[in-house]
Design an enzyme around this catalytic site. Sequence first.
Site, short mmCIF file in Angstrom:
data_model
loop_
_atom_site.label_atom_id
_atom_site.label_comp_id
_atom_site.label_asym_id
_atom_site.label_seq_id
_atom_site.Cartn_x
_atom_site.Cartn_y
_atom_site.Cartn_z
CE1 TYR A 166 19.43 16.84 11.26
CE2 TYR A 166 18.19 18.85 10.80
CZ TYR A 166 18.24 17.47 10.93
OH TYR A 166 17.12 16.73 10.73
CG HIS B 24 -4.98 -4.59 -3.41
ND1 HIS B 24 -5.05 -3.70 -2.37
CD2 HIS B 24 -4.91 -5.83 -2.86
CE1 HIS B 24 -5.01 -4.36 -1.23
NE2 HIS B 24 -4.92 -5.65 -1.49
CB SER C 170 -0.92 0.01 1.23
OG SER C 170 -1.74 -1.14 1.26
CB THR D 43 -5.58 -9.85 -4.11
OG1 THR D 43 -4.63 -8.83 -4.35
CG2 THR D 43 -5.26 -10.54 -2.81
C1 LIG Z 1 -1.55 -7.37 -0.75
C2 LIG Z 1 -1.70 -6.61 -2.02
C3 LIG Z 1 -1.59 -5.21 -2.03
C4 LIG Z 1 -1.45 -4.38 -0.77
O1 LIG Z 1 -0.25 -4.65 -0.14
P1 LIG Z 1 -0.07 -4.56 1.46
O2 LIG Z 1 1.30 -5.12 1.65
O3 LIG Z 1 -1.15 -5.40 2.08
O4 LIG Z 1 -0.16 -3.11 1.83
C5 LIG Z 1 -1.66 -4.57 -3.25
N1 LIG Z 1 -1.85 -5.25 -4.38
C6 LIG Z 1 -1.95 -6.60 -4.41
C7 LIG Z 1 -2.14 -7.28 -5.73
C8 LIG Z 1 -1.89 -7.32 -3.23
O5 LIG Z 1 -2.02 -8.66 -3.26
#
Ligand SMILES: *Cc1c(COP(=O)(O)O)cnc(C)c1O
Length: 218
Positions: free
Chosen positions: A198, A55, A24, A112
């Site tokens: 700094y 996603h 994400s 996913t």
């Molecule tokens: C899991 C997933 C995300 C999000 O990733 P996170 O690590 O859960 O934030 C985005 N795209 C796909 C295809 C994913 O499977």
Amino acid sequence: VLEWLRDWMTFPATARGLFTTGGSMAMFNAIACAREKLLGTDIRAGTLYVSSQAHHCIAKAAKLAGIAADRVHTIDVDADFRIRIDDLTRAIAADRAAGLKPFMVFSSAGTTNTGAVDSIDAVADVAAREGLWHHVDGAYGAFFHMVPALRPLLAGLPRADSLTLDPHKGLFMPYGMGALLVRDGEALRALHSSTAGYLPANQDEFYDPAQYGPDLSR
Ligand SMILES: *Cc1c(COP(=O)(O)O)cnc(C)c1O
């Protein structure tokens, strides 16, 4: 390790990357980077394109990066759950005609929901023709690019302007760990680079993650 990822994904030597807490946040940095490079300060007209199978973190990351929900346009998928290239092309043309500024398109190297892989090459062609930033969401599937027998399924992946990787998925890392690769490494640096009196002035002598990402003390 970022150089390993770059080599494994056959990105060019000029690409730079960043480790994040997950996919994400990789998405968030990619959208901010594309927005900065292609829209500058004129953010409101910018539109980006995802498929209906993309996603949900992309829309969330877009919002955080200043791209509101009404500028995230959802494209239909075909019977195999892959983004429809004809619909994508039509949507871009319609948005341009309406005075909007298409700037970014996402393809999926494995969704996913079903594991569907978009025609990454075809999306890359559209992006090249239309001057869009092409991000490949490889959180689920990009590491299969390392498997010679499966590489053809992900044809076009190394053409991406940026790529999300999730070592805590495909590499089975037992703690939260995402990564972003950006083809134009200087664009990532332009987004994040900052300095202060700094801090030492030798920022070009080594890879400093603070110059390529939002974190500092980390
Ligand atoms: C899991 C997933 C995300 C999000 O990733 P996170 O690590 O859960 O934030 C985005 N795209 C796909 C295809 C994913 O499977």
